[in-house]
Design a protein around this motif. Structure first.
Motif, short mmCIF file in Angstrom:
data_model
loop_
_atom_site.label_atom_id
_atom_site.label_comp_id
_atom_site.label_asym_id
_atom_site.label_seq_id
_atom_site.Cartn_x
_atom_site.Cartn_y
_atom_site.Cartn_z
N LYS A 153 0.70 -1.65 0.34
CA LYS A 153 -0.02 0.06 -0.07
C LYS A 153 0.98 0.96 0.25
CE LYS A 153 -3.62 0.38 2.85
NZ LYS A 153 -4.33 -0.21 4.12
N GLU A 154 2.26 1.12 1.02
CA GLU A 154 3.35 2.74 0.83
C GLU A 154 3.27 3.22 -0.52
OE1 GLU A 154 5.98 4.70 0.47
OE2 GLU A 154 6.77 2.73 0.57
N ILE A 155 3.38 1.35 -0.97
CA ILE A 155 3.85 1.91 -2.47
C ILE A 155 3.19 2.74 -3.27
CG2 ILE A 155 5.60 0.00 -4.74
CD1 ILE A 155 6.40 -1.69 -1.96
N ILE A 156 2.38 1.66 -3.12
CA ILE A 156 1.65 1.95 -4.04
C ILE A 156 1.62 4.27 -4.33
CG2 ILE A 156 -1.16 1.91 -5.35
CD1 ILE A 156 -0.83 -1.17 -4.92
N ASN A 157 0.89 3.85 -2.80
CA ASN A 157 0.35 5.72 -2.42
C ASN A 157 1.65 6.60 -2.89
OD1 ASN A 157 -1.70 5.07 -1.33
ND2 ASN A 157 -1.36 4.58 0.52
N ARG A 158 2.50 5.85 -2.65
CA ARG A 158 4.05 6.93 -3.04
C ARG A 158 4.21 6.76 -4.75
NH1 ARG A 158 9.96 3.48 -2.46
NH2 ARG A 158 8.66 3.29 -0.59
N GLY A 159 3.33 5.66 -5.15
CA GLY A 159 3.27 5.89 -7.43
C GLY A 159 2.02 6.67 -7.62
N ILE A 160 0.79 7.01 -7.11
CA ILE A 160 -0.16 7.83 -6.96
C ILE A 160 0.92 9.41 -6.87
CG2 ILE A 160 -2.43 8.45 -6.07
CD1 ILE A 160 -3.24 5.33 -5.50
N ALA A 161 1.23 9.51 -5.29
CA ALA A 161 1.72 10.85 -5.59
C ALA A 161 2.60 11.44 -6.40
CB ALA A 161 2.30 10.85 -3.89
N ASP A 162 3.82 10.46 -7.08
CA ASP A 162 4.78 10.81 -8.31
C ASP A 162 4.33 10.71 -9.24
OD1 ASP A 162 4.68 8.62 -8.90
OD2 ASP A 162 7.09 7.89 -7.78
N GLY A 163 2.51 10.36 -9.39
CA GLY A 163 1.72 10.43 -11.19
C GLY A 163 2.25 9.36 -12.03
N SER A 164 2.83 8.40 -11.40
CA SER A 164 3.67 6.67 -12.20
C SER A 164 2.21 6.01 -12.07
CB SER A 164 4.71 6.33 -11.18
OG SER A 164 4.65 5.97 -10.04
N PHE A 165 1.79 6.26 -11.01
CA PHE A 165 0.10 4.87 -10.62
C PHE A 165 -0.69 5.97 -11.16
CE2 PHE A 165 3.44 1.73 -7.77
CZ PHE A 165 3.88 1.42 -8.41
N ARG A 166 -2.35 5.14 -11.74
CA ARG A 166 -2.67 5.42 -11.34
C ARG A 166 -4.09 6.70 -10.23
NH1 ARG A 166 -6.05 1.22 -13.25
NH2 ARG A 166 -7.92 1.95 -12.19
N ALA A 167 -4.35 7.67 -10.85
CA ALA A 167 -4.76 8.12 -8.73
C ALA A 167 -6.22 7.88 -8.57
CB ALA A 167 -4.67 9.57 -9.15
N ASP A 168 -6.55 7.02 -9.01
CA ASP A 168 -8.08 6.62 -8.87
C ASP A 168 -8.38 4.29 -8.94
OD1 ASP A 168 -7.51 5.10 -11.68
OD2 ASP A 168 -9.24 4.71 -12.63
N LEU A 169 -6.52 4.02 -8.41
CA LEU A 169 -6.88 2.67 -7.62
C LEU A 169 -7.96 2.83 -6.52
CD1 LEU A 169 -3.27 2.74 -8.76
CD2 LEU A 169 -5.07 0.98 -9.67
N ASP A 170 -8.30 1.81 -6.39
CA ASP A 170 -8.76 1.02 -4.44
C ASP A 170 -7.22 0.43 -3.80
OD1 ASP A 170 -9.66 -0.32 -2.64
OD2 ASP A 170 -11.71 -0.75 -3.87
N VAL A 171 -5.98 1.87 -4.02
CA VAL A 171 -5.62 0.95 -2.65
C VAL A 171 -5.04 -0.53 -2.40
CG1 VAL A 171 -3.59 1.12 -1.67
CG2 VAL A 171 -4.37 3.88 -2.58
N ASP A 172 -6.87 -0.29 -1.42
CA ASP A 172 -6.55 -1.17 -0.69
C ASP A 172 -6.10 -3.19 -1.31
OD1 ASP A 172 -5.88 -0.39 1.64
OD2 ASP A 172 -7.82 -0.04 2.02
N ALA A 173 -7.27 -2.97 -2.05
CA ALA A 173 -8.12 -3.97 -3.49
C ALA A 173 -6.91 -4.28 -4.04
CB ALA A 173 -8.81 -3.61 -4.11
N SER A 174 -5.89 -3.49 -4.61
CA SER A 174 -5.02 -3.11 -5.32
C SER A 174 -3.30 -3.96 -4.45
CB SER A 174 -4.46 -2.38 -6.03
OG SER A 174 -6.02 -1.40 -7.21
N SER A 175 -3.31 -4.08 -3.61
CA SER A 175 -2.38 -4.15 -2.59
C SER A 175 -2.35 -5.94 -2.71
CB SER A 175 -2.07 -3.15 -1.69
OG SER A 175 -1.88 -1.94 -1.35
N ALA A 176 -4.09 -5.93 -1.22
CA ALA A 176 -3.75 -7.69 -1.60
C ALA A 176 -3.72 -8.71 -2.77
CB ALA A 176 -6.07 -7.27 -1.45
N LEU A 177 -3.90 -7.55 -4.43
CA LEU A 177 -4.53 -9.14 -5.29
C LEU A 177 -2.61 -9.23 -5.96
CD1 LEU A 177 -7.17 -6.99 -7.38
CD2 LEU A 177 -7.05 -9.39 -6.98
N ILE A 178 -2.30 -7.87 -5.33
CA ILE A 178 -0.92 -7.90 -5.88
C ILE A 178 -0.04 -8.10 -4.91
CG2 ILE A 178 1.83 -6.74 -5.99
CD1 ILE A 178 0.02 -3.84 -7.47
#
Length: 220
Positions: A153-178
């Motif tokens: 989750k922390e890595i995904i939020n980092r990516g959202i903040a720096d623009g490399s990951f989509r801003a509309d992600l469901d972070v909890d669900a995406s983290s669990a799937l990864i």
């Protein structure tokens, strides 16, 4: 188990033997975990009995049941130790990296192949037992996996903040799937080879995960 981890993955049990050896030799719970780990390293199986663990640890059944109610609780404690120590190292290794690079390193660590026959047996034994633990002790098993889930989750939020990951992600669900994709790497490697003749690698898992996360215009 996960691995998992399990589910528990190859990367998660990479240093399991050394971790168990470093614990307080006078700690009964740790002695039981060390004995279970030794049996796993020899056989690759989790169908051993509590009595076998007790005999290996040179203690008593009474002592075992003072610390663990079942073999499931023992193996859960072992996976908990492996996962918590591994996740702590992975967090250090990815702390100063851009999100995409951090995700790449994390998946590489989780999917690291076994370096010995003993480690491979431990990996497979715990990975196969993870499904059982998720059914018998679901809440406790989720707690064991939560540090890794939080790291992703922390890595995904980092990516959202720096623009490399989509801003509309469901972070909890995406983290669990990864997390589940990476921890299932050992099974995916075997299954991929059976289905297509090509084992599923860390590269495949990273490409799949990054494609789901990346912001428009970002390349793998």
């Amino acid at each position: 188990m996960a691995k998992s981890s399990g589910e528990s993955s190859a990367g998660a049990t990479r240093q399991a033997t050394s971790a168990a050896a470093a614990v307080d030799p006078d700690s009964r719970p740790k002695r039981f975990m060390k004995s279970a780990l030794a049996i796993l390293g020899e056989t690759g199986r989790t169908d051993f009995t509590v009595l076998e663990v007790v005999e290996r640890s040179k203690t008593s059944l009474r002592s075992f049941y003072q610390h663990f109610s079942t073999k499931d609780e023992l193996l859960l404690a072992l996976i908990d130790k492996i996962m918590s120590e591994s996740t702590r190292r992975w967090a250090q290794d990815t702390a100063d990296l851009p999100a995409a690079a951090a995700l790449r390193i994390l998946i590489d660590h989780i999917c690291t192949p076994a370096e010995s026959t003993t480690q491979d047996k431990v990996n497979r034994g715990l990975t196969n037992y993870n499904d059982h633990l998720s059914e018998t002790l679901p809440r406790e098993y989720a707690r064991v996996l939560s540090p890794l889930h939080e790291l992703i989750k922390e890595i995904i939020n980092r990516g959202i903040a720096d623009g490399s990951f989509r801003a509309d992600l469901d972070v909890d669900a995406s983290s669990a799937l990864i997390m589940q994709s990476a921890l299932g790497a050992m099974r995916l490697q075997v299954l991929g080879a059976e289905l297509t003749g090509v084992p599923v690698s860390a590269d495949h898992i990273y490409d799949f995960c990054f494609a789901a996360l990346r912001a428009p215009g970002q390349r793998i």
